[in-house]
Motif scaffolding. Structure first.
Motif, PDB file in Angstrom:
ATOM      1  N   ASN A 126       0.837  -1.197   0.000  1.00  0.00           N
ATOM      2  CA  ASN A 126       0.000   0.000   0.000  1.00  0.00           C
ATOM      3  C   ASN A 126       0.870   1.245   0.000  1.00  0.00           C
ATOM      4  O   ASN A 126       1.816   1.339   0.767  1.00  0.00           O
ATOM      5  N   ASP A 128       0.771   5.267   0.505  1.00  0.00           N
ATOM      6  CA  ASP A 128      -0.050   6.381   0.997  1.00  0.00           C
ATOM      7  C   ASP A 128       0.222   7.663   0.205  1.00  0.00           C
ATOM      8  O   ASP A 128       1.266   7.830  -0.416  1.00  0.00           O
ATOM      9  N   GLY A 129      -0.743   8.597   0.283  1.00  0.00           N
ATOM     10  CA  GLY A 129      -0.565   9.904  -0.360  1.00  0.00           C
ATOM     11  C   GLY A 129      -1.414  10.070  -1.604  1.00  0.00           C
ATOM     12  O   GLY A 129      -1.966   9.092  -2.136  1.00  0.00           O
ATOM     13  N   ARG A 130      -1.555  11.306  -2.071  1.00  0.00           N
ATOM     14  CA  ARG A 130      -2.372  11.615  -3.248  1.00  0.00           C
ATOM     15  C   ARG A 130      -1.655  12.617  -4.129  1.00  0.00           C
ATOM     16  O   ARG A 130      -0.786  13.366  -3.676  1.00  0.00           O
ATOM     17  N   GLY A 137      -8.058  14.804  -6.744  1.00  0.00           N
ATOM     18  CA  GLY A 137      -7.014  14.107  -5.994  1.00  0.00           C
ATOM     19  C   GLY A 137      -7.041  12.627  -6.301  1.00  0.00           C
ATOM     20  O   GLY A 137      -8.057  11.966  -6.125  1.00  0.00           O
ATOM     21  N   ALA A 139      -5.227   8.965  -5.562  1.00  0.00           N
ATOM     22  CA  ALA A 139      -4.332   8.285  -4.629  1.00  0.00           C
ATOM     23  C   ALA A 139      -3.174   7.633  -5.380  1.00  0.00           C
ATOM     24  O   ALA A 139      -3.355   7.093  -6.487  1.00  0.00           O
ATOM     25  N   TYR A 140      -1.987   7.696  -4.788  1.00  0.00           N
ATOM     26  CA  TYR A 140      -0.837   7.009  -5.374  1.00  0.00           C
ATOM     27  C   TYR A 140      -1.125   5.521  -5.545  1.00  0.00           C
ATOM     28  O   TYR A 140      -0.645   4.879  -6.484  1.00  0.00           O
ATOM     29  N   GLN A 141      -1.915   4.983  -4.605  1.00  0.00           N
ATOM     30  CA  GLN A 141      -2.247   3.564  -4.667  1.00  0.00           C
ATOM     31  C   GLN A 141      -3.010   3.240  -5.959  1.00  0.00           C
ATOM     32  O   GLN A 141      -2.774   2.204  -6.593  1.00  0.00           O
ATOM     33  N   THR A 142      -3.929   4.159  -6.351  1.00  0.00           N
ATOM     34  CA  THR A 142      -4.682   3.959  -7.594  1.00  0.00           C
ATOM     35  C   THR A 142      -3.746   3.944  -8.789  1.00  0.00           C
ATOM     36  O   THR A 142      -3.845   3.086  -9.679  1.00  0.00           O
TER      37      THR A 142
END
Length: 292
Positions: A126, A128-130, A137, A139-142
């Motif tokens: 995972n 974190d962050g955007r 916005g 998400a970095y995860q996306t």
């Protein structure tokens, strides 16, 4: 414009997840004519592989994808050694392997329940962050998941179209008997297909559970949607599965935005009904497939 941008981004993310969950299933069907109902267990074992490597053994979070790959390939190896090698290219293979993989899935899920337990855990892979893109916005995860799915699918296509293994897989998929008579080691190619599909499914299990949690039956819902996507795309067609994944994701997201979240999946199923009435063999499916 903001609404359109949000819809497209959501559809892209959901489509990438659908594509990740369906490509391995399509690869196995297209290569050896096998409907793998243990696919959900592949996803679950991949997700637990990430948990084992990061949470239990203390590796960094990004190593979780390697744990997923190892878990998926282990499932591919087990499936080949204990099931596929004994029934492939024999009478009623297509039917028998459905039952066998269904049994394998049940055994694996029961083992996870008994050895690890039914409680859910957060996927450690995972980020974190955007990042702000045009006022939205993301998400970095996306972005990580979209990028990971794209790399995985591109790599798979490269292997199938540009390598010696890919040529052997295409030969076996078209005519197993002729491929064997021309010196292609049939069982070795099938084993490599299972390992390759396990690699993709295991990594997909890690990416998919980054949006949910990890629990023993986490692969069941993705299995159902992967089956739908593979049928709409045309069984065995990877380009078809990709096209169907993004088209159905777009339909689901648009309906969710217009009518509400609860109508998204029913709308997807209605779309599937219309698609199969218009094109019974799927978007890229072949009308007739004969195997010896």
């Amino acid at each position: 414009m903001d609404v359109l941008r949000d819809i497209l981004l959501s559809a892209l993310t959901l489509g990438a997840l659908y594509a990740a969950s369906s490509v391995a299933l399509s690869l196995i069907w297209g290569s050896i004519g096998m409907l793998n109902l243990a696919h959900g267990a592949y996803l679950a074992v991949g997700a637990y592989g990430s948990l084992l490597l990061v949470n239990a053994l203390g590796f960094p979070w990004w190593a979780g994808i390697l744990g997923g790959v190892a878990g998926g390939m282990l499932m591919g190896l087990v499936t080949h050694l204990f099931l596929v090698r004994w029934v492939f290219a024999k009478p009623n293979f297509e039917i028998n392997i459905i039952i066998l993989t269904m049994a394998l899935s049940t055994i694996v899920i029961d083992l996870i329940n008994n050895l690890i337990g039914p409680t859910s855990a957060r996927q450690p892979f995972n980020l974190d962050g955007r990042i702000d893109i045009g006022g939205s916005g993301i998400a970095y995860q996306t972005l990580l998941i979209i990028g990971g799915c794209a790399v995985m699918i591109f790599g798979l296509q490269l292997v199938i179209k540009k390598t010696e293994l890919g040529r052997a897989i295409r030969a076996v998929s078209q005519e197993p008997t002729a491929a064997r008579l021309n010196g292609i080691p049939l069982q070795l190619v099938v084993l490599k297909v299972m390992l390759l599909a396990g690699l993709v499914a295991g990594a997909s299990g890690v990416l998919l559970t980054a949006f949910t949690t990890v629990y023993p039956t986490v692969g069941f819902d993705p299995l159902l949607k992967a089956l739908i996507i593979c049928v709409v795309g045309g069984l065995g067609s990877i380009p078809g599965a990709l096209s169907a994944a993004f088209l159905l994701a777009l339909v689901e997201v648009v309906v969710q935005y217009v009518l509400g979240t609860k109508w998204g999946f029913p709308a997807l199923l209605v779309s599937v009904v219309f698609a199969l009435i218009i094109r019974p063999d799927g978007l890229f499916g072949n009308r007739l497939q004969v195997r010896n």
